[in-house]
Write a protein that holds these residues in place. Structure first.
Motif, short mmCIF file in Angstrom:
data_model
loop_
_atom_site.label_atom_id
_atom_site.label_comp_id
_atom_site.label_asym_id
_atom_site.label_seq_id
_atom_site.Cartn_x
_atom_site.Cartn_y
_atom_site.Cartn_z
N GLU A 95 0.80 -1.23 0.00
CA GLU A 95 0.00 0.00 0.00
C GLU A 95 0.84 1.28 0.00
N SER A 96 2.08 1.21 0.51
CA SER A 96 2.91 2.41 0.63
C SER A 96 4.37 2.01 0.78
N VAL A 97 5.26 2.99 0.69
CA VAL A 97 6.68 2.72 0.92
C VAL A 97 6.89 2.20 2.34
N GLU A 98 6.15 2.78 3.28
CA GLU A 98 6.27 2.33 4.68
C GLU A 98 5.85 0.86 4.82
N ASP A 99 4.82 0.46 4.10
CA ASP A 99 4.37 -0.93 4.10
C ASP A 99 5.48 -1.83 3.56
N LEU A 135 9.95 -5.66 4.44
CA LEU A 135 11.37 -5.97 4.28
C LEU A 135 12.06 -6.13 5.62
N SER A 136 11.61 -5.37 6.63
CA SER A 136 12.24 -5.45 7.95
C SER A 136 11.98 -6.80 8.62
N LEU A 137 10.94 -7.51 8.17
CA LEU A 137 10.63 -8.81 8.73
C LEU A 137 11.60 -9.89 8.26
N ARG A 138 12.36 -9.56 7.22
CA ARG A 138 13.36 -10.49 6.67
C ARG A 138 14.73 -10.07 7.18
N GLY A 139 15.55 -11.02 7.54
CA GLY A 139 16.88 -10.71 8.05
C GLY A 139 17.91 -10.63 6.95
N GLY A 140 19.12 -10.25 7.33
CA GLY A 140 20.25 -10.25 6.40
C GLY A 140 20.45 -8.93 5.68
N ARG A 156 20.12 -3.92 0.68
CA ARG A 156 19.49 -2.95 1.55
C ARG A 156 20.32 -1.68 1.47
N PRO A 157 19.79 -0.53 1.72
CA PRO A 157 18.44 -0.20 2.16
C PRO A 157 17.53 0.05 0.98
N LEU A 158 16.26 0.22 1.30
CA LEU A 158 15.26 0.67 0.34
C LEU A 158 15.48 2.18 0.20
#
Length: 139
Positions: free
Chosen positions: A15-19, A24-29, A87-89
């Motif tokens: 829905e958004s860049v924040e989404d 992405l933050s839920l994935r490690g590495g 990373r990062p976005l």
């Protein structure tokens, strides 16, 4: 020296860049991957400074640098391509895009610019307003 090229892809279900940042933050590495059916033929140019530009809600709004392309075999036995993303976005200026399937190449001169330093966390403008301002050359 080989020129670089980018890829643009719809970010389905976001829905958004924040989404997208949250998911992405839920994935490690340090790297992430996105699996696609077709392998880009311009691999050398992509790996020479290319990024994957994400279309969110009808506009390119962010990008990630491409680190590698890897062959993966799905559970169905079909070869696919994993686009390894760093990373990062990175937030970009909004650039409207019509819907399309799969991914498309994006020439560097056609790629939206990154948000200026210090403005990365500005509130997003509504897509129509952002497009109108861009048409006037004001953003």
């Amino acid at each position: 020296m080989t020129k670089h090229i980018h890829i643009v892809k719809l970010c389905v279900g976001i829905e958004s860049v924040e989404d997208l940042e949250h998911r992405l933050s839920l994935r490690g590495g340090d790297t992430l991957g996105h699996v696609t059916r077709m392998r880009p033929k311009q691999e050398e140019a992509l790996l020479n400074g290319g990024s994957l530009y994400w279309v969110i809600k009808g506009a390119v709004q962010a990008r990630q640098e491409i680190a590698a392309l890897e062959e993966v075999i799905g559970a169905d036995g079909i070869k696919r391509c994993r686009i390894v993303l760093k990373r990062p976005l990175i937030r970009t200026q909004n650039a409207p895009r019509r819907p399309f399937q799969g991914w498309r190449y994006l020439k560097p001169e056609d790629a939206p610019t990154d948000m200026p330093k210090g403005r990365e966390n500005d509130d997003e403008l509504p897509a129509e307003l952002a497009q109108s301002l861009a048409d006037l050359g004001l953003v």
